[in-house]
Write a protein that holds these residues in place. Structure first.
Motif, mmCIF file in Angstrom:
data_model
loop_
_atom_site.group_PDB
_atom_site.id
_atom_site.type_symbol
_atom_site.label_atom_id
_atom_site.label_comp_id
_atom_site.label_asym_id
_atom_site.label_seq_id
_atom_site.Cartn_x
_atom_site.Cartn_y
_atom_site.Cartn_z
ATOM 1 N N ASP A 1 -1.336 5.603 1.722
ATOM 2 C CA ASP A 1 -3.122 5.164 2.015
ATOM 3 C C ASP A 1 -2.613 4.684 3.053
ATOM 4 O O ASP A 1 -4.489 3.431 4.271
ATOM 5 C CB ASP A 1 -3.113 4.071 0.893
ATOM 6 C CG ASP A 1 -3.718 3.976 -0.024
ATOM 7 O OD1 ASP A 1 -4.378 5.478 -0.418
ATOM 8 O OD2 ASP A 1 -3.366 3.208 -1.139
ATOM 9 N N PRO B 1 0.489 -1.426 -0.091
ATOM 10 C CA PRO B 1 0.398 -0.084 0.081
ATOM 11 C C PRO B 1 0.865 0.825 0.192
ATOM 12 O O PRO B 1 2.391 1.314 0.137
ATOM 13 C CB PRO B 1 -0.670 -0.413 1.334
ATOM 14 C CG PRO B 1 0.120 -1.042 2.227
ATOM 15 C CD PRO B 1 1.189 -2.056 0.896
ATOM 16 N N ARG B 2 0.563 2.161 -0.213
ATOM 17 C CA ARG B 2 1.681 4.194 -0.821
ATOM 18 C C ARG B 2 1.269 4.135 0.473
ATOM 19 O O ARG B 2 -0.369 4.075 1.065
ATOM 20 C CB ARG B 2 0.358 4.299 -1.563
ATOM 21 C CG ARG B 2 -0.187 4.080 -2.797
ATOM 22 C CD ARG B 2 -0.395 4.731 -3.810
ATOM 23 N NE ARG B 2 -1.582 5.191 -3.797
ATOM 24 C CZ ARG B 2 -2.370 6.411 -3.810
ATOM 25 N NH1 ARG B 2 -1.884 6.834 -4.651
ATOM 26 N NH2 ARG B 2 -3.496 6.723 -3.554
#
Length: 193
Positions: free
Chosen positions: A8, A4-5
């Protein structure tokens, strides 16, 4: 599946602040925004740090999302107003925005994919969802048309009854025969009594 970024991973409160700050800053000033966000994270005791390039990428995506959502809302409001559904537009605005947002997310995800990574199933579901929305609006239009027809028929019936009562009074005053009165009712009202 890619990790995930960092954006996020932000807590919801910080993500909400970030979205508000992006809008308020006109989706610019990412270096200062990164400094402000990281200071907020540090004050909250969160070890996560986010760079300006990650914020710029998120800001670009969020800017598009906001623009699409505003365009979709404006289109929906205009469409419903043009079709005489202003009150219904207010009630259904939230649902329509949720569907629009979901459609945007699916489209955005698919636009970042290439070749074999494109999911025909997701595209199918998106198409089906949009078709259902359009179908729903057609059903709503039919229901409104049926209701307008019913109201018009009731008004016509009420007017005929009013005219019949007035005719009965006029016939009685004129002292016409029953046969002549029946002929007049048939000609004027299109019915016999």
């Amino acid at each position: 599946m890619p990790p995930p970024r960092k954006v996020d991973l932000l807590p919801e409160e910080q993500k909400t602040w970030l979205k508000d700050a992006l809008k308020a800053g006109g989706f610019a000033g990412y270096e200062q925004l990164a400094d402000d966000l990281n200071a907020r994270l540090e004050d909250a005791g969160i070890t996560l740090r986010i760079g300006k390039s990650a914020l710029h990428t998120f800001g670009k995506e969020y800017s598009e999302f906001v623009r699409y959502q505003e365009e979709a809302s404006a289109w929906a409001a205009d469409w419903m107003k043009d079709n005489g559904l202003e009150e219904e537009a207010q009630r259904h605005n939230v649902l329509f925005q949720m569907i629009t947002t979901l459609a945007f997310k699916v489209m955005q995800h698919q636009m970042t994919q290439t070749g074999e990574n494109i999911s025909p199933q997701e595209l199918h579901f998106l198409g089906r969802m949009l078709k259902d929305v359009m179908s729903s609006s057609g059903i709503r239009q039919k229901l409104l048309a049926d209701e307008r027809k019913r109201v018009a028929e009731e008004a016509t019936k009420a007017e005929r009854e009013r005219v019949a009562v007035a005719m009965d009074g006029a016939i009685a005053e004129a002292g016409l025969s029953a046969e002549l009165a029946s002929d007049l009712r048939a000609k004027v009202l299109g019915v016999s009594r």
